[in-house]
Scaffold this motif. Structure first.
Motif: not given
Length: 275
Positions: A108-114, A128-139
């Protein structure tokens, strides 16, 4: 004999009567050393570590020696300071890679990036933090400033507000009672009432569109991810420079983010609108 319950209850809950009896002091201090070193932006000396965790220099030295022997810490080239070692980094990546949520959300993240052309992120709350579990970078060359494993204070980001919305009013107040809320931008809530308003508005709207809330000149569109019981277990966003977003964010980008959040939520067993 009954097994002890979790000795670290949710924020705001009372500790068990025998809490102190369950705590292993040496283990606690060793973990505090790792947290202290991880939070620093440079290597720390024995004296600095001792001061930050509140122990004597000799105690800090023994803790550091043990952690170095186990490869959880490593020394600098001159031997005067210490940083995280490969073993703790391997554990961290093993934890992240082992989270089923990452596999569930990845498509779903890849589809959102696309669909948007903007970097997409998956986060959870850790205290009290947010932790980034995954990042799908822009192309498209729009660089993201938040990669897998990064942390942000929850109060400074719409992702955090959405994650905090799963807490009751009492839990939220307990989590931030007596805690300073340093600003990241002029839009950061800097006291508990302001944070409560941001959290309530995010929950009511079901998504957040931000301009310059996290970084000057940057934008985000964030939405919550729900589990089968309707609890907010994660949040996603697309974030990048203002130029990466269309003029009609509400009509173009928001539906795509909500669609992705709904797809992830459905894979977790929730069949309703994430908002």
């Amino acid at each position: 004999m009954n097994e002890p319950t979790d000795p670290r209850p949710d924020p705001g809950a009372a500790m068990p009567d025998n809490h102190e009896g369950y705590i292993v002091p040496g283990l606690e201090r060793g973990l505090r050393v790792l947290e202290t070193v991880a939070a620093a932006e440079r290597g720390l000396t024995v004296s600095e570590i001792a001061a930050r965790i509140g122990v004597g220099r000799s105690s800090a030295f023994r803790l550091i020696y043990t952690l170095r022997f186990l490869k959880f810490l490593e020394s600098s080239a001159d031997g005067r300071s210490y940083g995280l070692g490969p073993r703790v980094l391997n554990l961290g990546f093993a934890y992240l890679n082992g989270q089923s949520l990452i596999q569930v959300a990845q498509g779903a993240l890849q589809a959102l990036r696309d669909a948007t052309g903007i970097s997409a992120h998956l986060v959870i709350r850790d205290g009290r933090d947010v932790l980034f579990l995954d990042c799908v970078p822009s192309r498209r060359g729009f660089l993201t400033t938040f990669n897998t494993g990064a942390r942000l204070p929850a109060h400074v980001t719409p992702l955090g507000w959405l994650l905090l919305s799963d807490l009751s009013g009492r839990e939220l107040a307990g989590l931030y009672r007596g805690v300073a809320l340093p600003p990241r931008t002029e839009q950061t809530p800097t006291d508990l009432p302001a944070l409560q308003r941001c959290v309530a508005e995010a929950a009511a709207r079901g998504h957040v569109v931000s301009r310059g809330m996290v970084d000057a000149g940057g934008g985000t569109v964030a939405a919550p991810v729900l589990d089968r019981d309707g609890r907010v277990v994660a949040a996603i966003d697309v974030s990048g420079p203002d130029s990466a977003f269309p003029e009609d964010v509400e009509g173009i980008t928001v539906p795509e983010v909500l669609k992705a959040a709904r797809a992830i939520s459905e894979r977790l067993g929730h069949f309703g609108s994430p908002g």
